[in-house]
Design an enzyme around this catalytic site. Structure first.
Site, short mmCIF file in Angstrom:
data_model
loop_
_atom_site.label_atom_id
_atom_site.label_comp_id
_atom_site.label_asym_id
_atom_site.label_seq_id
_atom_site.Cartn_x
_atom_site.Cartn_y
_atom_site.Cartn_z
N LEU A 104 37.86 33.13 43.50
CA LEU A 104 36.44 33.38 43.31
C LEU A 104 35.58 32.51 44.21
CD1 LEU A 104 36.25 33.72 39.41
CD2 LEU A 104 36.40 35.52 41.12
N ARG A 134 33.55 33.86 47.38
CA ARG A 134 32.20 34.44 47.33
C ARG A 134 31.21 33.63 48.15
NH1 ARG A 134 29.38 37.57 43.59
NH2 ARG A 134 31.08 37.52 42.08
N ASP A 145 30.07 44.33 42.71
CA ASP A 145 30.20 45.73 43.08
C ASP A 145 30.08 46.68 41.90
OD1 ASP A 145 32.55 44.97 41.90
OD2 ASP A 145 33.85 46.09 43.26
N ASP A 154 29.76 30.98 39.62
CA ASP A 154 28.30 31.04 39.57
C ASP A 154 27.72 29.87 38.79
OD1 ASP A 154 29.48 31.95 37.28
OD2 ASP A 154 28.10 33.61 36.95
#
Length: 887
Positions: free
Chosen positions: A702, A705, A722, A811
């Site tokens: 991840l 990203r 997506d 995130d």
């Protein structure tokens, strides 16, 4: 009506008396309804009498005969001043009911699909940018090594920090930029450059201080300079000046003016790059064209609106500006005045004086050039009998711009096919010693595209031109592109550096689009009315399609004069026979389709659904605008961003839909697909309007990203999963907010992290507590330079390792890194109109178990709090911005 008779056709048989009496009787109807009734509705009358003061007595009197409650009471009105007659018809009720239903459907559709759930950003004049049937033209700047290799300004990678335009993108001028400057405009079009002492700042000047002697082609305003530079100590003699003057006069483009500039430094030269842009602006108040002017000192990236250069009592356009004998002239189109008028600049660029009316003809888009010692005037005269609109071209010649002008022997040069480019489309240019004319292809629509023609022969008796390819990469974004539908004007000029600069206008919709949409909307509404009548026929509420008194079989009363006219009018009798046939077809339909059968119910359902669809279509055409999701300007600039999504082979269906949708958004420059696992797709498998780059990763992580990517050409990056689908307008609003706050994470999914111990919760929790302090980067804008460098810094190494271990929370980590780097606000929320998670349809959602997913993220919160500090004390309320997009 003492006898109890109502209108002579309804008889009451009872004990009715005069004045105030009425009989207790049964009503009967006389006459044939098929002949005397001209209504198409099934009239079943229901009459109710109201007895406000005598109701109890009336009920007691008729206690033994309850059926009399529905009997019609005869008598005069004088004795019953308090009673009221209410008539209702099943046919009329059906029509009204359908009307109410479809109006409700249209209102609901408009509220859900067309009404924005947020306020539009303020700042425009209330009069500017009104929808106009002529279009919504804007202006863009292009660069290239030749006039046939022009590319938009965004490819030049020009950056402006004050507006976060990284890079500056077309259009460089719209109705919004003009209206915001205080000049209400519906559109801007027909742009012309005027280049003033344009010298490349990279030019080397000998000795730092020089004399510069040279000559400039002043007509047709294309800079062809013969310039010599010497150290300031060298003095010029008359022989040198005479030699230079000879070079100028013998140049291909005709007589020129000698000019001398002395003692200029290289800094002086770099500050001499002034571009003036003259253009047509349609005044939103007077609804006529005026000539506006703007100035740029940075090669067209930034424009200062100077004002209205020319405003007459008639429509003006096509402001062709040029030099002649040391003076600056403008020859705008004045077709509405029926003249070709030449203006001279009294105080350039805002004050102009009429110098001369050079021709009494209503020419369209006229220009003049100096070619082989002769002046040539090109234009179209659409006023003549048999002239093809936008398909005609004429030429005149003279020894001076002031005339007298004589017509070319071959006039009209063109008068026919509108696709041939007969109508002028901008300034002619000279390239490699050849003269080229720019024309408009008006076949599909006015100003559909630009075409270029090489002039091979131009004499008083002959004219020949051949088309040459104009290589221009038109956008595939449709209405979301500022020039997606048409572009009809080009002015290309060469800078002293050798580079070519051009200005071109464009529109996102074809000519008359607003009128066509309105007509289609009205037609859809009319079709709904027809379907309502058809429903009424099948249900028996409507007896006929056409009123019976329009039909040939109608035997009702008509005036003698009308009967005489009908007998003499063959058209009238044909119309009546046609109406009769329509009504017979209605009877045929009623016989074939029975509402109480399964097929009949299906037909009724299909008709009703078709009415709903047509209602929504009509509302969309009439009130939905042109359907474009336009970009938002910030501090005079538009810009672009890169979209980045991370996926793998099992989610290919999501990716295809993602690319097809988002590549059409106005400000998207490129889509980068981070491919984490499996065989990547071929680029040909993806339907994209912008370049797509697939970055195949060696490790399924991840952290990929936010990987540093030197191939990304924009500062703004939209990290968007997506499986998230939202409108392009939502994306453009998010980009607008990010450009105002490029140091923050700007996204669409807010979260509030608080409590002890820290727990991860959804958006509902943040809204209940009226604030947020985190934005999920699965749908967020970041600065690629700031975010990626922070994420891959040494400080974030432990956090990245934790992300790889949990395969989650990348995130969350970026939010902590932003918060750790600043004590001020680090996140901004933008509310989307709607968002859909497509993974629910494809069955490839990564986090299917919400509770497990939230538990993992809660552990991440506590771990990152230990590493980088807590979010405690950080909370920002919804609705804190003036734009109203964060409610």
């Amino acid at each position: 009506m003492g006898s109890g008779q109502l209108n002579g056709n309804v008889n009451g048989n009872g004990n009715g008396g005069g004045g105030g009496g009425g009989g207790d009787g049964v009503t009967t109807t006389s006459g044939s309804s098929s002949n005397s009734n001209s209504s198409c509705y099934n009239n079943s009358w229901l009459c109710k009498w109201r007895w406000p003061q005598q109701q109890q007595q009336h009920v007691a009197k008729n206690n033994n005969n309850s059926n009399n409650n529905n009997s019609l009471k005869g008598g005069g009105g004088a004795g019953f001043g308090g009673r009221r007659l209410v008539l209702s018809s099943s046919g009329y009720f059906f029509v009204v009911w359908c009307f109410v239903v479809y109006v409700f459907v249209g209102f609901l559709y408009g509220w859900l699909a067309l009404k924005k759930p947020y306020t539009v950003a303020a700042g425009l004049s209330s009069f500017g940018c009104q929808e106009d049937s002529e279009g919504s033209w804007s202006i863009g700047v292009f660069f290239g090594n030749s006039p046939f290799s022009l590319k938009p300004i965004e490819t030049a990678n020009v950056w402006r920090d004050d507006s976060a335009a990284w890079p500056v993108a077309n259009p460089i001028m719209t109705c919004a930029s003009v209206s915001s400057a205080g000049f209400p405009s519906n559109f801007v079009a027909d742009p012309f450059f005027y280049l003033q002492e344009l010298v490349d700042s990279s030019e080397k000047v000998l000795g730092g201080c020089t004399h510069v002697v040279g000559c400039r082609q002043y007509f047709p305003s294309q800079w062809i300079e013969l310039r010599l530079m010497f150290p300031a100590a060298i003095l010029f003699d008359f022989s040198l000046m005479k030699m230079l003057l000879g070079l100028c006069k013998n140049s291909y483009l005709g007589p020129n003016k000698l000019w001398i500039v002395s003692l200029r430094t290289s800094k002086d030269w770099s500050q001499g790059n002034d571009l003036y842009l003259f253009y047509e602006t349609k005044n939103s108040i007077t609804m006529q064209g005026d000539i506006g002017v703007a100035k740029s000192v940075d090669k067209g990236a930034t424009w200062q609106q100077l004002g209205i250069a020319l405003d007459e009592d008639w429509h003006l356009s096509f402001p062709y500006v040029f030099d002649y004998h040391g003076q600056i002239y403008m020859m705008p189109e004045s077709r509405a005045k029926g003249e070709v008028r030449l203006y001279r600049a009294v105080n350039f660029p805002l004050e102009w004086k009429l110098e001369k009316i050079i021709m009494k003809k209503p020419l369209v888009d006229p220009f003049m050039i100096n070619h082989d010692g002769q002046y040539w005037l090109f234009g179209s005269d659409h006023s003549g009998f048999g002239t093809t609109q936008n398909g005609q071209l004429e030429i005149w010649y003279s020894s001076s711009p002031f005339g007298p002008w004589k017509p070319h022997k071959k006039n009209p040069i063109y008068n026919g096919d509108k696709s041939l480019g007969a109508r002028n489309g901008g300034r002619p240019f000279v390239y490699d010693g050849n003269l080229y004319r720019v024309g408009q292809d008006c076949a599909e629509s006015y100003g559909r595209r630009v075409r270029t023609f090489k002039v091979e022969i131009l004499t008083k008796n002959e004219y020949k031109e051949v088309e040459v390819p104009f290589v221009f990469e038109a956008s595939n974004k449709g209405r979301n592109a500022w020039n997606g539908a048409r572009y009809h004007h080009l002015d290309a000029q060469q800078l002293s550096s050798g580079e070519w600069i051009a200005v071109m206008d464009g529109d996102r919709a074809l000519s008359g689009d607003s009128v066509q949409r309105y007509i289609l909307g009205c037609a859809s509404v009319a079709a709904v009315g027809i379907l309502v009548v058809l429903l009424g026929l099948l249900l028996g509420a409507v007896k006929c399609i056409i009123p019976l008194n329009w039909c040939a079989q109608y035997s009702g009363k008509r005036s003698d004069s009308l009967l005489t006219w009908e007998r003499e009018s063959m058209l009238c009798s044909k119309v009546r026979r046609f109406c009769s046939r329509l009504n017979r077809s209605a009877s045929y339909l009623q016989g074939k389709i029975k509402p109480n059968t399964s097929i009949g119910r299906l037909v009724l359902a299909v008709i009703f659904v078709a009415g709903v669809a047509l209602t929504c279509t009509g509302v969309k055409f009439i009130y939905g605008g042109n359907g474009a999701d336009e970009a938002y300007m910030w501090k005079g600039h538009y810009s672009q961003f890169t979209m980045l999504t991370m996926t793998f082979d099992a989610r290919l269906w999501n990716l295809k839909m993602y690319v097809k949708h988002y590549s059409r958004c106005s400000s998207v420059k490129e889509i980068v697909v981070v491919w984490n696992k499996g065989e990547p797709p071929k680029l040909s498998d993806l339907d994209s309007a912008v370049p797509v780059r697939i970055r195949v990763e060696k490790q399924n992580s991840l952290n990929n990203r936010f990987k540093l990517d030197p191939l990304i050409k924009t500062r703004g990056v939209l990290e968007l999963d997506d499986d998230i689908m939202m409108t392009c307008d939502d994306i453009e609003r998010g980009f607008q907010v990010w450009r105002q706050h490029p140091d923050r994470i700007v996204g669409f999914y807010p979260r509030l992290v608080n409590g002890s111990p820290l727990r991860y919760r959804g958006e509902k929790y943040a809204r209940r507590h009226k604030g947020y302090n985190m934005i999920l980067t699965g749908a967020a804008f970041v600065d690629s330079q700031i975010a990626f460098n922070r994420y891959w810094s040494e400080q974030a190494k432990a956090g990245r390792e934790f992300v790889d271990k949990f395969f989650n929370c990348e995130d969350v980590l970026l939010n902590y890194l932003y918060a750790n780097a600043s004590a001020s606000k680090t996140v901004e929320y933008v509310r989307p109109a709607w968002a859909i998670d497509t993974s629910k349809f494809s069955g490839v959602a990564i986090s299917r178990n919400t509770q497990v997913h939230y538990h993992k993220r809660s552990e991440c919160l506590r771990k990152f709090a230990e590493m980088y500090g807590s979010f405690a004390g950080r909370k920002w309320e919804f609705g804190g911005r003036k734009d109203g997009w964060d409610l």
